[in-house]
Design a protein around this motif. Structure first.
Motif, PDB file in Angstrom:
ATOM      1  N   PHE A 257       3.980   5.669  -5.584  1.00  0.00           N
ATOM      2  CA  PHE A 257       3.760   5.771  -7.032  1.00  0.00           C
ATOM      3  C   PHE A 257       2.863   6.968  -7.332  1.00  0.00           C
ATOM      4  N   LEU A 258       1.828   7.143  -6.528  1.00  0.00           N
ATOM      5  CA  LEU A 258       0.907   8.260  -6.728  1.00  0.00           C
ATOM      6  C   LEU A 258       1.621   9.591  -6.546  1.00  0.00           C
ATOM      7  N   SER A 259       2.398   9.740  -5.492  1.00  0.00           N
ATOM      8  CA  SER A 259       3.083  11.017  -5.258  1.00  0.00           C
ATOM      9  C   SER A 259       4.121  11.294  -6.345  1.00  0.00           C
ATOM     10  N   GLU A 260       4.815  10.258  -6.815  1.00  0.00           N
ATOM     11  CA  GLU A 260       5.780  10.443  -7.908  1.00  0.00           C
ATOM     12  C   GLU A 260       5.065  10.846  -9.193  1.00  0.00           C
ATOM     13  N   GLY A 261       3.894  10.263  -9.419  1.00  0.00           N
ATOM     14  CA  GLY A 261       3.124  10.625 -10.605  1.00  0.00           C
ATOM     15  C   GLY A 261       2.740  12.091 -10.615  1.00  0.00           C
TER      16      GLY A 261
ATOM     17  N   SER B  33       4.166   9.899   7.956  1.00  0.00           N
ATOM     18  CA  SER B  33       4.741   9.985   9.295  1.00  0.00           C
ATOM     19  C   SER B  33       6.166  10.510   9.179  1.00  0.00           C
ATOM     20  N   PRO B  34       6.777  10.912  10.289  1.00  0.00           N
ATOM     21  CA  PRO B  34       8.165  11.395  10.226  1.00  0.00           C
ATOM     22  C   PRO B  34       9.145  10.369   9.648  1.00  0.00           C
ATOM     23  N   ASN B  35       8.827   9.082   9.776  1.00  0.00           N
ATOM     24  CA  ASN B  35       9.714   8.055   9.230  1.00  0.00           C
ATOM     25  C   ASN B  35       9.375   7.705   7.776  1.00  0.00           C
ATOM     26  N   ARG B  36       8.598   8.603   7.106  1.00  0.00           N
ATOM     27  CA  ARG B  36       8.229   8.484   5.680  1.00  0.00           C
ATOM     28  C   ARG B  36       7.272   7.338   5.401  1.00  0.00           C
ATOM     29  N   ARG B  37       6.581   6.827   6.408  1.00  0.00           N
ATOM     30  CA  ARG B  37       5.557   5.812   6.192  1.00  0.00           C
ATOM     31  C   ARG B  37       4.211   6.498   6.095  1.00  0.00           C
TER      32      ARG B  37
ATOM     33  N   LEU C   2      -8.072   4.504  -3.650  1.00  0.00           N
ATOM     34  CA  LEU C   2      -8.458   4.102  -5.006  1.00  0.00           C
ATOM     35  C   LEU C   2      -7.510   4.680  -6.047  1.00  0.00           C
ATOM     36  N   MET C   3      -7.180   5.940  -5.894  1.00  0.00           N
ATOM     37  CA  MET C   3      -6.281   6.592  -6.841  1.00  0.00           C
ATOM     38  C   MET C   3      -4.889   5.961  -6.805  1.00  0.00           C
ATOM     39  N   ALA C   4      -4.379   5.680  -5.606  1.00  0.00           N
ATOM     40  CA  ALA C   4      -3.054   5.067  -5.474  1.00  0.00           C
ATOM     41  C   ALA C   4      -3.041   3.674  -6.098  1.00  0.00           C
ATOM     42  N   ASN C   5      -4.079   2.885  -5.862  1.00  0.00           N
ATOM     43  CA  ASN C   5      -4.137   1.535  -6.434  1.00  0.00           C
ATOM     44  C   ASN C   5      -4.280   1.587  -7.953  1.00  0.00           C
ATOM     45  N   THR C   6      -5.025   2.551  -8.467  1.00  0.00           N
ATOM     46  CA  THR C   6      -5.181   2.699  -9.914  1.00  0.00           C
ATOM     47  C   THR C   6      -3.854   3.050 -10.569  1.00  0.00           C
TER      48      THR C   6
ATOM     49  N   PHE D   6       0.825  -1.195   0.000  1.00  0.00           N
ATOM     50  CA  PHE D   6       0.000   0.000   0.000  1.00  0.00           C
ATOM     51  C   PHE D   6       0.868   1.258   0.000  1.00  0.00           C
ATOM     52  N   GLU D   7       1.894   1.265   0.826  1.00  0.00           N
ATOM     53  CA  GLU D   7       2.791   2.421   0.868  1.00  0.00           C
ATOM     54  C   GLU D   7       3.525   2.603  -0.456  1.00  0.00           C
ATOM     55  N   ARG D   8       3.874   1.508  -1.102  1.00  0.00           N
ATOM     56  CA  ARG D   8       4.509   1.586  -2.420  1.00  0.00           C
ATOM     57  C   ARG D   8       3.544   2.242  -3.411  1.00  0.00           C
ATOM     58  N   ASN D   9       2.261   1.859  -3.340  1.00  0.00           N
ATOM     59  CA  ASN D   9       1.263   2.456  -4.217  1.00  0.00           C
ATOM     60  C   ASN D   9       1.117   3.953  -3.953  1.00  0.00           C
TER      61      ASN D   9
END
Length: 72
Positions: free
Chosen positions: A14-18, A43-47, A59-63, A8-11
């Motif tokens: 991907f959304l933020s990079e997009g 979070s402060p630890n980038r999670r 939904l947007m991140a998974n798409t 989920f965090e990877r998704n």
């Protein structure tokens, strides 16, 4: 659909990079989607802080992640 928090965090990344690369754009008529993505926080630890991510952001991140997977 992600099977773990890690996926989920990877998704979400991907959304933020997009958005950073102007590969993902949202029509201004989709105010609910925009608000959900703006409210998502790290979070402060980038999670991803799961309490701040609503269903529209998920939904947007998974798409976006599915589109990235199909390009490979």
């Amino acid at each position: 659909m992600p099977n773990s928090r890690k996926e989920f965090e990877r998704n979400m990344h991907f959304l933020s990079e997009g958005f950073e690369r102007d590969q993902v754009m949202i029509n201004s008529a989709n105010i609910k989607s925009i608000k959900g993505i703006e409210n998502a926080r790290l979070s402060p630890n980038r999670r991803a802080n799961l309490h701040t991510v609503d269903e529209m952001a998920r939904l947007m991140a998974n798409t976006v992640a599915n589109m990235v997977q199909q390009k490979i």
